[in-house]
Design an enzyme around this catalytic site. Structure first.
Site, PDB file in Angstrom:
ATOM      1  N   THR A   1      -4.208  -5.189   0.380  1.00 30.99           N
ATOM      2  CA  THR A   1      -3.548  -3.911   0.676  1.00 30.99           C
ATOM      3  C   THR A   1      -4.417  -3.031   1.567  1.00 30.99           C
ATOM      4  O   THR A   1      -3.902  -2.183   2.288  1.00 30.99           O
ATOM      5  CB  THR A   1      -3.178  -3.167  -0.618  1.00 30.99           C
TER       6      THR A   1
ATOM      7  N   LYS B   1       0.861  -1.180   0.000  1.00 28.46           N
ATOM      8  CA  LYS B   1       0.000   0.000   0.000  1.00 28.46           C
ATOM      9  C   LYS B   1       0.899   1.232   0.000  1.00 28.46           C
ATOM     10  O   LYS B   1       1.793   1.347   0.840  1.00 28.46           O
ATOM     11  CB  LYS B   1      -0.902   0.009   1.248  1.00 28.46           C
TER      12      LYS B   1
ATOM     13  N   GLN C   1      30.066  19.821  -6.313  1.00 35.24           N
ATOM     14  CA  GLN C   1      30.582  18.505  -5.940  1.00 35.24           C
ATOM     15  C   GLN C   1      31.397  18.583  -4.650  1.00 35.24           C
ATOM     16  O   GLN C   1      31.274  17.738  -3.755  1.00 35.24           O
ATOM     17  CB  GLN C   1      31.455  17.934  -7.069  1.00 35.24           C
TER      18      GLN C   1
ATOM     19  N   HIS D   1      20.289  27.446 -10.173  1.00 30.39           N
ATOM     20  CA  HIS D   1      21.081  28.509 -10.785  1.00 30.39           C
ATOM     21  C   HIS D   1      20.499  29.898 -10.529  1.00 30.39           C
ATOM     22  O   HIS D   1      19.280  30.109 -10.615  1.00 30.39           O
ATOM     23  CB  HIS D   1      21.181  28.293 -12.296  1.00 30.39           C
TER      24      HIS D   1
ATOM     25  N   ARG E   1      29.809  33.726  -6.977  1.00 28.53           N
ATOM     26  CA  ARG E   1      28.464  33.397  -7.458  1.00 28.53           C
ATOM     27  C   ARG E   1      27.564  33.027  -6.284  1.00 28.53           C
ATOM     28  O   ARG E   1      28.036  32.701  -5.187  1.00 28.53           O
ATOM     29  CB  ARG E   1      28.506  32.233  -8.455  1.00 28.53           C
TER      30      ARG E   1
END
Length: 296
Positions: A56, A11, A217, A245, A168
């Site tokens: 279920t 379920k 990263q 971004h 940035r």
């Protein structure tokens, strides 16, 4: 000749709100629960026999009854109770996977709440062969650094148009899942899962804020390493970080300079986005967290 492969049923997306009123200050718990069962259930597919299939609808009802009778101390503990129940009570079931999402509310008073804009807390427990595997996690945690982020020295090809930058905005929406050492029922029962979640979340936030980033990263690895290094009960953590971004708006057609200094204006783009994903492991640990979205 066709052969049946791995199969499961259950379920999905059971909505559950539990209100504890034992004291003047009420406690609200808002969950979405999904259960997947597997085992010696092939006959349901191969010959249409439902003799081993628990409906279920019964799975859904079990979620509600256990929440009422045993309470919900944490997503992890509730998922463990459900997984243990289905493996112990249904002989054909060899493996139960329970996913729980907790939707957070902010307290306004003793019995008043506002839906929180924070992340969704997640938990997954897999019960099989007398042991359980516990994954904690979160999704939808939006983070942003207004500076201390660069991106340059990257590979280029004939189609590269992205300009290098030494300053940035770095923004992301974190999805993270981490696997605990605790496997035995007594270990799971004795663990303060709410405190463990708060510890891991706090370290993720501190690493994001405290890392001078040359790439998303690098930030991801710093966040995962902070959890592994500081929390000995965690064996691995998998992170998925979209790069949300933020582009400086070109205001030169209007005679307005828009650099990266005070008052800079950005376009927050929602798509397309870079997607950075990786697992950070404790040395010697086996990588077992599944990739892809949560769910059975």
């Amino acid at each position: 000749m066709p052969v049946l492969g791995q199969n499961q049923y259950g379920k999905a997306q059971v909505r559950l709100v539990r209100v504890a009123r034992a004291t003047r200050t009420h406690r609200l718990t808002d969950l979405t629960v999904s259960v997947a069962l597997s085992g010696t259930l092939d006959d349901a597919h191969l010959v249409g026999s439902n003799a081993s299939v628990l409906p279920t609808d019964s799975i859904k009802n079990t979620v509600y009854v256990l929440a009422r009778e045993r309470g919900v101390a944490s997503p992890e503990s509730f998922a463990a109770e459900l997984a243990t129940h289905f493996v112990a009570s249904q002989r054909p079931v060899r493996r139960a996977v329970v996913d729980v999402e907790e939707h957070l509310w902010e307290r306004l008073g003793d019995h008043s709440f506002a839906r929180s804009g924070r992340e969704t807390r997640t938990a997954r427990v897999c019960r099989e062969g007398g042991r359980s595997e516990v994954l904690s996690g979160l999704t939808g945690l939006t983070l942003l650094n207004t500076t201390d982020s660069e991106f340059h020295g990257f590979a280029t090809d004939p189609y590269t148009t992205l300009a290098e930058t030494t300053d940035r905005v770095l923004a992301t929406e974190v999805t993270a899942r981490w696997r605990h050492r605790a496997e035995r029922p007594e270990e799971i029962a004795e663990t303060d899962w709410n405190a463990a979640y708060a510890d891991a979340r706090r370290r993720l936030l501190a690493a994001f804020a405290g890392t001078y980033s040359y790439s998303l990263q690098q930030t991801l690895y710093a966040m995962g390493s902070a959890v592994i290094e500081d929390l000995p009960g965690v064996l691995e953590i998998r992170l998925s970080l979209p790069n949300k971004h933020h582009f400086l708006v070109d205001l030169s057609p209007f005679g307005v300079e828009n650099g990266t200094g005070d008052g800079a204006v950005y376009l927050a783009a929602d798509r397309p986005f870079g997607l950075i994903e990786a697992t950070v492991l404790r040395e010697g640990a086996e990588e077992r967290i599944p990739t892809g979205p949560a769910g059975p």
